[in-house]
Design a protein around this motif. Structure first.
Motif, short mmCIF file in Angstrom:
data_model
loop_
_atom_site.label_atom_id
_atom_site.label_comp_id
_atom_site.label_asym_id
_atom_site.label_seq_id
_atom_site.Cartn_x
_atom_site.Cartn_y
_atom_site.Cartn_z
N SER A 44 0.90 21.11 1.87
CA SER A 44 1.60 19.85 2.04
C SER A 44 0.60 18.72 2.19
O SER A 44 -0.43 18.87 2.84
CB SER A 44 2.48 19.94 3.31
N GLY A 45 0.92 17.60 1.56
CA GLY A 45 0.11 16.40 1.68
C GLY A 45 0.91 15.26 2.25
O GLY A 45 2.15 15.28 2.23
N LYS A 46 0.22 14.26 2.74
CA LYS A 46 0.87 13.09 3.34
C LYS A 46 1.52 12.26 2.24
O LYS A 46 0.90 11.93 1.24
CB LYS A 46 -0.17 12.27 4.09
N CYS A 47 2.78 11.90 2.47
CA CYS A 47 3.49 11.03 1.55
C CYS A 47 3.13 9.58 1.82
O CYS A 47 2.81 9.21 2.94
CB CYS A 47 4.99 11.24 1.68
N SER A 48 3.18 8.77 0.79
CA SER A 48 2.87 7.35 0.92
C SER A 48 4.01 6.61 1.59
O SER A 48 5.16 7.02 1.51
CB SER A 48 2.63 6.74 -0.47
N GLU A 49 3.66 5.50 2.20
CA GLU A 49 4.66 4.61 2.78
C GLU A 49 5.03 3.58 1.71
O GLU A 49 4.16 3.13 0.95
CB GLU A 49 4.08 3.90 4.00
N VAL A 50 6.29 3.22 1.68
CA VAL A 50 6.73 2.21 0.73
C VAL A 50 6.18 0.85 1.16
O VAL A 50 6.27 0.49 2.33
CB VAL A 50 8.27 2.16 0.65
N THR A 51 5.59 0.15 0.22
CA THR A 51 5.11 -1.20 0.48
C THR A 51 5.90 -2.17 -0.38
O THR A 51 6.57 -1.78 -1.34
CB THR A 51 3.60 -1.32 0.17
N GLU A 52 5.81 -3.44 -0.04
CA GLU A 52 6.60 -4.45 -0.75
C GLU A 52 6.30 -4.43 -2.24
O GLU A 52 5.14 -4.37 -2.67
CB GLU A 52 6.29 -5.84 -0.18
N GLY A 53 7.35 -4.44 -3.02
CA GLY A 53 7.22 -4.46 -4.47
C GLY A 53 7.00 -3.09 -5.08
O GLY A 53 6.85 -2.96 -6.29
N LYS A 54 6.97 -2.05 -4.25
CA LYS A 54 6.73 -0.68 -4.73
C LYS A 54 7.92 0.21 -4.42
O LYS A 54 8.71 -0.07 -3.52
CB LYS A 54 5.48 -0.08 -4.06
N ALA A 55 8.04 1.28 -5.17
CA ALA A 55 9.04 2.32 -4.93
C ALA A 55 8.32 3.66 -5.05
O ALA A 55 7.38 3.80 -5.83
CB ALA A 55 10.17 2.24 -5.95
N ILE A 56 8.75 4.61 -4.25
CA ILE A 56 8.18 5.96 -4.29
C ILE A 56 9.23 6.89 -4.88
O ILE A 56 10.35 6.97 -4.38
CB ILE A 56 7.81 6.46 -2.87
N VAL A 57 8.86 7.57 -5.97
CA VAL A 57 9.74 8.57 -6.57
C VAL A 57 8.98 9.89 -6.64
O VAL A 57 7.74 9.93 -6.61
CB VAL A 57 10.26 8.17 -7.97
N TYR A 58 9.75 10.97 -6.71
CA TYR A 58 9.18 12.32 -6.73
C TYR A 58 9.69 13.07 -7.94
O TYR A 58 10.80 12.84 -8.41
CB TYR A 58 9.57 13.07 -5.44
#
Length: 173
Positions: A44-58
């Motif tokens: 398992s790795g650390k997931c990124s935090e959502v920052t302004e203007g960004k989206a996290i998809v998997y």
């Protein structure tokens, strides 16, 4: 589950780790979260935090698809639907393929996180989306929204950053 990969033996399954997985484990980007006596190795790795203007998809993928991404920095045009799902609920949805609660014939081993421009993800999900097990998915492939060329263009122009966040490695059968 222990959070320390260095204090936990990788066991017999370690020989099945791929070179990039060994490197990520050694560098601390992934950690061994397998329970004692597990027949599979769970990383398992650390997931990124959502920052302004960004989206996290998997996206969950098998070794062949991931190797293509690793070698070419684009996703192959080989999967008919090619699901991407957003946020923590999307990650949990992808994990179902690794823990056997969902099944697909591509032998999933890896969950990849993509940090994307939010406007790109909004555009893709407007092109096509559907509800799957409580999450909204977009299909990049030809049986989905056909957004793969757009996604791959963003990958090649470095608008999308990606990393492995989950691995399940089992003995070869």
């Amino acid at each position: 589950m222990s959070s320390s990969s260095s204090s936990k033996s990788l066991g017999k399954v370690a020989k099945y780790l791929l070179p990039h997985e060994k490197d990520l484990l050694k560098n601390g980007d992934l950690e061994n979260v397998s329970h004692e006596g597990a027949s599979s190795l769970w990383l398992s790795g650390k997931c990124s935090e959502v920052t302004e203007g960004k989206a996290i998809v998997y996206r969950v993928m098998g070794d062949i698809e991931f190797q293509y991404l690793l070698s070419n920095n684009v996703l192959p045009d080989t999967q008919p639907y090619q699901t991407i799902v957003e946020g923590q609920a999307g990650l949990e949805y992808c994990e179902k393929y690794l823990n056997g609660k969902k099944w697909v014939d591509s032998i999933p081993t890896t969950v990849v996180e993509f940090e994307c421009p939010a406007v790109l993800i909004e555009h893709l999900f407007k092109m096509q989306s559907k509800i799957e097990d409580g999450v909204i998915s977009h299909g990049l492939g030809n049986k989905g929204g056909k957004g793969l060329p757009i996604f791959n263009q963003a990958l090649t122009s470095s608008d999308i950053m990606w990393k492995i966040v989950r691995v399940k490695r089992s003995p070869k059968k």
